[in-house]
Design an enzyme around this catalytic site. Structure first.
Site, short mmCIF file in Angstrom:
data_model
loop_
_atom_site.label_atom_id
_atom_site.label_comp_id
_atom_site.label_asym_id
_atom_site.label_seq_id
_atom_site.Cartn_x
_atom_site.Cartn_y
_atom_site.Cartn_z
N LYS A 270 7.49 -98.65 59.21
CA LYS A 270 7.31 -97.26 58.81
C LYS A 270 6.40 -96.57 59.83
O LYS A 270 5.38 -97.12 60.21
CB LYS A 270 6.69 -97.22 57.40
CG LYS A 270 7.27 -96.17 56.50
CD LYS A 270 6.90 -96.33 55.05
CE LYS A 270 7.16 -95.01 54.32
NZ LYS A 270 7.16 -95.12 52.87
N GLU A 355 10.87 -94.97 36.17
CA GLU A 355 10.40 -94.01 35.16
C GLU A 355 10.80 -94.47 33.76
O GLU A 355 10.03 -94.31 32.81
CB GLU A 355 10.97 -92.62 35.44
CG GLU A 355 10.35 -91.91 36.65
CD GLU A 355 10.89 -92.37 37.99
OE1 GLU A 355 11.87 -93.15 38.01
OE2 GLU A 355 10.35 -91.95 39.03
N ARG A 383 14.63 -88.80 34.62
CA ARG A 383 15.13 -90.18 34.62
C ARG A 383 14.83 -90.91 33.31
O ARG A 383 15.52 -91.86 32.95
CB ARG A 383 14.40 -90.96 35.70
CG ARG A 383 15.05 -91.26 36.98
CD ARG A 383 16.33 -91.99 36.90
NE ARG A 383 17.17 -91.61 38.00
CZ ARG A 383 17.04 -92.10 39.23
NH1 ARG A 383 16.17 -93.03 39.49
NH2 ARG A 383 17.82 -91.66 40.18
C1 TPP Z 1 13.41 -91.28 40.64
C2 TPP Z 1 12.38 -91.06 41.73
N1 TPP Z 1 11.10 -91.40 41.51
C3 TPP Z 1 10.18 -91.21 42.48
C4 TPP Z 1 10.54 -90.68 43.68
C5 TPP Z 1 9.49 -90.38 44.74
N2 TPP Z 1 9.74 -91.15 45.97
C6 TPP Z 1 10.30 -90.61 47.06
S1 TPP Z 1 10.47 -91.68 48.31
C7 TPP Z 1 9.74 -92.90 47.42
C8 TPP Z 1 9.53 -94.25 48.02
C9 TPP Z 1 10.80 -94.83 48.48
O1 TPP Z 1 10.52 -96.04 49.07
P1 TPP Z 1 11.62 -96.72 49.97
O2 TPP Z 1 12.93 -96.66 49.29
O3 TPP Z 1 11.12 -98.07 50.36
O4 TPP Z 1 11.72 -95.78 51.23
P2 TPP Z 1 10.70 -95.62 52.44
O5 TPP Z 1 10.07 -94.28 52.23
O6 TPP Z 1 9.71 -96.72 52.41
O7 TPP Z 1 11.55 -95.65 53.63
C10 TPP Z 1 9.39 -92.46 46.15
C11 TPP Z 1 8.70 -93.26 45.12
C12 TPP Z 1 11.89 -90.33 43.87
N3 TPP Z 1 12.33 -89.78 44.99
N4 TPP Z 1 12.78 -90.54 42.88
#
Ligand code: TPP
Length: 607
Positions: A270, A355, A383
């Site tokens: 990242k 959630e 959700r």
């Molecule tokens: C249902 C939901 N809950 C929370 C989020 C907030 N959110 C956006 S990106 C993320 C983390 C995603 O992690 P990952 O899939 O590993 O992607 P990375 O950013 O590490 O590439 C979260 C929790 C979301 N987009 N959707």
């Protein structure tokens, strides 16, 4: 469109460099998602090299990591406008580009979308000529929906390529057994050594050694991520270096030819390519404008955000009552729960992007006599709706739903607007809804929530409350509004939550008097006061950061109708029945006619 197909590996590597520079230039100026998208650059370029974006649906989970894809598909010129009002959206958006196959913003939908598309491809007899390609992060692999999709996929075996972008991070540290499983096996020196040895073994002893090597590796899969997928009937390739272009291209080509479901497990970093962000993934996940040379934030807010007030108030309550517990679904810093998790690690949990699980597990804690504060962004509670109804309200359990980012959220836009919570929660029996208007009333509202013995929801805005001086708030009492300005004018402004400040600002722009009521509770309503107001004032205006349908105005109109009060005219300044675009909050509000100066004009016209 940039022709990636014709480029050599070296040229693709150079292209990745250009893409990173452009992302850094624009995000440092406009703000946006940074570290995820920098980390996914090679994966996306390799996807474009191997697959055909004009016919293979590219499906990005959350899609905050898809900036490279946007740049490659005719949006380099417009990228300067990223996340700005009227500009390029920070997420995939089919109405913006035919190459954005689906809307995304909420996580963990991509594999279900991929499975659905794969079914359609089969039904249309297009198998072999098109294949869906999904990109999903390890954090997004923590949500239940992913396993619902994998469960069907492993059984039906539709051709589908899933690129698992594993940077060992969600926004914050990833939580749970799935992430541990993904990372532990990869990191295991034993596994890495074993792989090396078996490769040498096969090289030295030729084809005959394949069988033995395969068996040995399979027995070892007990501790590899392969187990997770292969036991479900899905092919697994990996782990691979997600920044090694030639390896990625080769592996994606193999996956494409398989014509079966396959997971490519890629390890990425990242923040890759921006030294300041590497290793500080959480801070650089989503950022405001910053100085590229030193990483310092360009804008500093002097006002306390609603989230900061929430943290302070909950810290105070939790200190005095050990029954208070709480959960966040993968948003510890966004929801302000980090400090509580650090101070009370046994009582406050990050449950991963889950959630539904957050709500139901908090309901169970309530049943056991605890006082859960389920702290979720308004948009993400969507959700967990059935869990609110079935697991919480049906049993009348005293869970507090603290809904951050209620109302317009600015640059994230359509997928993230906190527009609907009032409409969807009002309909649920046993649920109580209330909202603070400023710092003091927020403390009081949370104090009330901590004592309340039924499910309740409290909403507050992104950033700070409307900056205006309001009369002193009084303690919260069930179904009690607070009259803030009283006179013999025929006009009544009714504000809810952050809408109270807007009602005040609007009133200041008028050259006639209005009454102002802070409604406080939209369910149950303060019927007594409303009845009294109806005898004195006949023109009502409602101010609230929420959808009009089923919202605050709607609740009051239902009451007026059922009470047969027919001589009051009500106009609601809430959101019309449309999805609301991204951009600076003030500009978005202006486009909706919701700025105080516009509202003052509307009031003047309407009376
Ligand atoms: C249902 C939901 N809950 C929370 C989020 C907030 N959110 C956006 S990106 C993320 C983390 C995603 O992690 P990952 O899939 O590993 O992607 P990375 O950013 O590490 O590439 C979260 C929790 C979301 N987009 N959707």
């Amino acid at each position: 469109m940039i022709n990636v197909k014709e480029k050599s590996i070296k040229e693709l590597e150079n292209l990745c460099q250009d893409i990173r520079e452009e992302i850094l230039r624009v995000v440092s100026k406009n703000g946006g998602h940074l570290s995820s998208t920098l980390g996914a650059t090679e994966l996306i370029v390799a996807m474009h090299k191997v697959f055909d974006v004009t016919k293979d649906p590219f499906i990005f989970d959350v899609s905050h990591q898809s900036y490279a894809h946007k740049l490659l598909t005719k949006r380099w010129e417009d990228f300067d406008t990223l996340r700005q009002f009227g500009g390029t959206c920070g997420y995939t958006k089919p109405s913006e580009s035919e190459y954005d196959y689906f809307v995304a913003g909420h996580s963990s939908t991509s594999i279900s979308l991929g499975v659905g598309v794969a079914k359609a491809i089969k039904l249309k007899g297009e198998q072999g000529s098109r294949i869906p390609v999904v990109m999903i992060g390890d954090g997004s692999m923590t949500a239940g929906m992913v396993y619902e999709a994998l469960n069907e996929l492993g059984d039906r075996k539709y051709p589908l390529v899933i690129i698992l972008n594993d940077n060992e991070m969600s926004i914050a540290k990833p939580i749970g057994a799935v992430s541990r499983m993904l990372s532990s096996a990869m990191a295991s020196p034993f596994y890495q050594k074993f792989k090396k040895h078996t490769e040498n073994f096969v090289d030295n002893f030729g084809d005959g050694a394949h069988y033995i090597a395969k068996r040995m590796e399979e027995s070892l899969k007990l501790i590899t991520p392969g187990m997770l997928f292969e036991e479900m009937g899905i092919n697994y390739i990996g782990p691979v270096d997600g920044h090694n272009m030639s390896q990625l291209v080769e592996i994606m080509q193999t996956a494409k030819k398989l014509n079966q479901p396959v997971v490519i497990h890629a390890q990425t970093l990242k923040g890759k390519g921006y030294d300041i962000a590497e290793g500080k993934e959480e801070k650089w996940h989503g950022v405001g404008p910053f100085d590229l040379s030193n990483g310092h934030s360009s804008k500093k807010s002097s006002t306390k955000s609603a989230t900061q007030i929430y943290t302070e108030a909950l810290m105070h309550l939790a200190k005095n009552d050990e029954k208070i517990v709480g959960a966040t679904a993968a948003m510890p810093s966004g929801t302000g729960l980090s400090e509580l998790m650090e101070t009370y690690p046994d009582r406050f949990w990050d449950v991963a992007i889950a959630e539904q699980h957050a709500v139901t597990s908090m309901a169970a804690l309530a049943k056991e006599g605890f006082k859960p504060f389920c702290t979720i962004y308004s948009t993400f509670l969507q959700r967990g709706y059935d869990q609110v109804i079935h697991d919480t309200c049906l049993m009348d359990l005293p869970v507090v739903f603290a809904l951050d980012r209620a109302g317009i959220v600015g640059e994230d836009g359509e997928t993230h607007q906190g527009a609907f919570d009032i409409s969807f929660l009002r309909a649920v029996p046993n649920m109580t809804l209330f909202a603070p208007r400023d710092e003091k009333s927020f403390h009081q509202a949370l104090g009330f929530a901590a004592e309340y013995e039924h499910p309740c929801s409290i909403r507050y805005p992104r950033g700070s409350f409307t900056e205006t001086t309001l009369p002193e708030s009084v303690p919260f009492e069930l179904a009690k509004s607070q009259l803030l300005r009283s006179n013999d004018s025929n006009i009544l402004f009714i504000g809810y939550g952050n809408g109270v400040g807007r009602a005040y600002e609007t009133a200041q722009l008028l050259d006639f008097e209005v009454n102002i009521l802070d409604l406080r509770f939209v369910k149950p309503l303060d019927e007594e006061t409303l009845r009294d107001m109806a005898t004195k004032h006949k023109k009502w205006f409602v101010f609230s950061d929420s959808a009009k349908m089923g919202g605050v105005g709607s609740a009051i109109l239902e009451f007026l109708a059922s009470d047969k009060i027919l001589d009051v005219a009500l106009e609601s300044f809430e959101y019309d029945d449309k999805f609301i675009t991204h951009g600076n909050t003030k500009l978005v509000e202006e486009s909706l006619g919701l700025l105080p100066k516009q509202l003052a004009k509307r009031v003047e016209t309407l009376i």
